[in-house]
Design a protein around this motif. Sequence first.
Motif, PDB file in Angstrom:
ATOM      1  N   PHE A  76       0.626  -1.272   0.009  1.00  0.00           N
ATOM      2  CA  PHE A  76      -0.086  -0.156   0.068  1.00  0.00           C
ATOM      3  C   PHE A  76       0.794   1.296   0.142  1.00  0.00           C
ATOM      4  N   CYS A  77       0.125   2.456  -0.394  1.00  0.00           N
ATOM      5  CA  CYS A  77       0.717   3.683  -0.445  1.00  0.00           C
ATOM      6  C   CYS A  77      -0.444   4.645  -0.095  1.00  0.00           C
ATOM      7  N   GLY A  78       0.084   5.922   0.075  1.00  0.00           N
ATOM      8  CA  GLY A  78      -0.748   6.854   0.386  1.00  0.00           C
ATOM      9  C   GLY A  78      -0.438   8.148   0.586  1.00  0.00           C
ATOM     10  N   THR A  79      -1.141   9.084   1.538  1.00  0.00           N
ATOM     11  CA  THR A  79      -0.557  10.317   2.310  1.00  0.00           C
ATOM     12  C   THR A  79      -0.407  10.289   3.618  1.00  0.00           C
ATOM     13  N   VAL A  80       0.505  11.235   4.074  1.00  0.00           N
ATOM     14  CA  VAL A  80       0.813  11.130   5.501  1.00  0.00           C
ATOM     15  C   VAL A  80      -0.270  11.989   6.138  1.00  0.00           C
ATOM     16  N   ALA A  81      -1.083  11.334   7.070  1.00  0.00           N
ATOM     17  CA  ALA A  81      -2.322  12.051   7.697  1.00  0.00           C
ATOM     18  C   ALA A  81      -1.957  12.530   9.100  1.00  0.00           C
ATOM     19  N   ALA A  82      -1.038  11.919   9.791  1.00  0.00           N
ATOM     20  CA  ALA A  82      -0.610  12.444  11.151  1.00  0.00           C
ATOM     21  C   ALA A  82       0.892  11.704  11.544  1.00  0.00           C
ATOM     22  N   LEU A  83       1.442  12.496  12.457  1.00  0.00           N
ATOM     23  CA  LEU A  83       2.882  11.977  12.590  1.00  0.00           C
ATOM     24  C   LEU A  83       2.804  11.760  14.338  1.00  0.00           C
ATOM     25  N   GLY A  84       3.667  10.433  14.814  1.00  0.00           N
ATOM     26  CA  GLY A  84       3.775  10.350  16.120  1.00  0.00           C
ATOM     27  C   GLY A  84       4.768  11.415  16.475  1.00  0.00           C
ATOM     28  N   SER A  85       4.939  11.507  17.807  1.00  0.00           N
ATOM     29  CA  SER A  85       5.675  12.587  18.468  1.00  0.00           C
ATOM     30  C   SER A  85       7.126  12.761  18.255  1.00  0.00           C
ATOM     31  N   SER A  86       7.551  11.575  18.088  1.00  0.00           N
ATOM     32  CA  SER A  86       9.131  11.487  17.579  1.00  0.00           C
ATOM     33  C   SER A  86       9.295  11.198  16.266  1.00  0.00           C
ATOM     34  N   VAL A  87       8.562  11.371  15.215  1.00  0.00           N
ATOM     35  CA  VAL A  87       8.723  10.970  14.067  1.00  0.00           C
ATOM     36  C   VAL A  87       9.387  12.336  13.140  1.00  0.00           C
ATOM     37  N   THR A  88      10.480  12.155  12.476  1.00  0.00           N
ATOM     38  CA  THR A  88      10.992  13.410  11.666  1.00  0.00           C
ATOM     39  C   THR A  88      11.062  13.148  10.230  1.00  0.00           C
ATOM     40  N   GLY A  89      11.359  14.287   9.447  1.00  0.00           N
ATOM     41  CA  GLY A  89      11.384  13.784   8.052  1.00  0.00           C
ATOM     42  C   GLY A  89      10.552  13.776   7.220  1.00  0.00           C
ATOM     43  N   LEU A  90       9.284  13.919   7.755  1.00  0.00           N
ATOM     44  CA  LEU A  90       7.939  13.943   7.084  1.00  0.00           C
ATOM     45  C   LEU A  90       7.047  15.037   7.518  1.00  0.00           C
ATOM     46  N   ALA A  91       6.054  15.140   6.583  1.00  0.00           N
ATOM     47  CA  ALA A  91       5.084  16.324   7.014  1.00  0.00           C
ATOM     48  C   ALA A  91       3.854  15.912   6.544  1.00  0.00           C
ATOM     49  N   VAL A  92       2.823  16.129   7.128  1.00  0.00           N
ATOM     50  CA  VAL A  92       1.218  15.817   6.754  1.00  0.00           C
ATOM     51  C   VAL A  92       1.112  16.252   5.220  1.00  0.00           C
ATOM     52  N   GLY A  93       0.561  15.479   4.497  1.00  0.00           N
ATOM     53  CA  GLY A  93       0.376  15.603   3.131  1.00  0.00           C
ATOM     54  C   GLY A  93       1.372  14.912   2.196  1.00  0.00           C
ATOM     55  N   ASP A  94       2.435  14.666   2.672  1.00  0.00           N
ATOM     56  CA  ASP A  94       3.559  13.891   1.816  1.00  0.00           C
ATOM     57  C   ASP A  94       2.841  12.452   1.261  1.00  0.00           C
TER      58      ASP A  94
END
Length: 368
Positions: free
Chosen positions: A72-90
């Motif tokens: 599967f694939c998709g778009t980032v909807a939310a990030l855990g508190s320690s996640v870096t290098g991504l943004a919502v909507g990627d």
Amino acid sequence: MRAAIWYGARDVRVVETAVPTPRPHEVLVEVAYCGICGSDLHEYADGPHAIPVAAPHPASGTKAPLVLGHEFCGTVAALGSSVTGLAVGDPVAIEPNYRCGTCPRCRAGEYNICQHFGFAGLMGDGGLADYAAVPRYMVHRLPACVPLEQAALFEPASVALHALRRAGSLGDTVAVVGLGPVGLLTVLLAAERGVRRIIAVDVAPARLAIAARLGATDLVDAAGGIDAAAKIHELAGGEGVDVAFEVVGSETALRTCLAATRRGGRVVLVGLAQQVRLDAFALVNNEQSIVSSVGYRDTYPELIRLIAERGIDLTPVVTSTVALADVVTDGFEALLNGAGDQVKILVAPHLTAARSPQAATNETEATR
């Protein structure tokens, strides 16, 4: 949200459930597409095989009932508190291998044979849902030039790419025996690597036709009792191919590969057979090698590059795109009863339910 949950053999239900809340190290993904894999089909038809039932999987902490789907694939909807290098909507592709990071094989970089090896969607909740929460290490951000329709095929393409790597030097001639999605993508990636002669073998005319579109130079229809190995030898100039890929998972296919491979050649086992019998005398006398290939590692960056820079197209293996609500009838049952006409079915949660097969196929064609 809606999710296709496995409760038992022939018991997959699309139900309403809570949207996962990502833990500190996790990413919540809004799913765009999820492919149905042969492994999913086996779990649906007569599982459990890999799905943990008695105890949770050590990497996921999950056991059945669970959400199927690991392609599967998709778009980032939310990030855990320690996640870096991504943004919502990627836009992102998911590499669904679980890994512990601490066992000897993980420390050696061979995370596809981690002692806690498994997949989201088989050993933990996966992507046949509106949303999925996965560990950050599974998530690959996509450049704008890589469509999500392509990223939906990264998982089976990775199996093919890893098998090609395991083969080492491909030589001038290869045979691919078995033209499911992985076999077809093996044809495509072998052609991309410049193999001069690619002999594709199957019993389904529709799959052979797709192989020709993807770069096969010769087609062998193995239906009707034909001696496929002899035909491959003939097409390979009488000596046999340098490398043969067994992508069926049967003793018959393995014997065909060995008989079709030249002296000193290699057979790569990709299909999942149980037990097979070999002519070890012939294997030694011909100094042939059998190499196995499981899963993949470090393949997603190369696939992203091949699509972004070289423009390869993975989507010809897609034969239908269906709604999540129709995943059982138009997905699992269609693959079980399709007589080889269906190859790769994608499930798109954004599609309206109860679409006709023709409408779904038309939408797939429109994305190519």
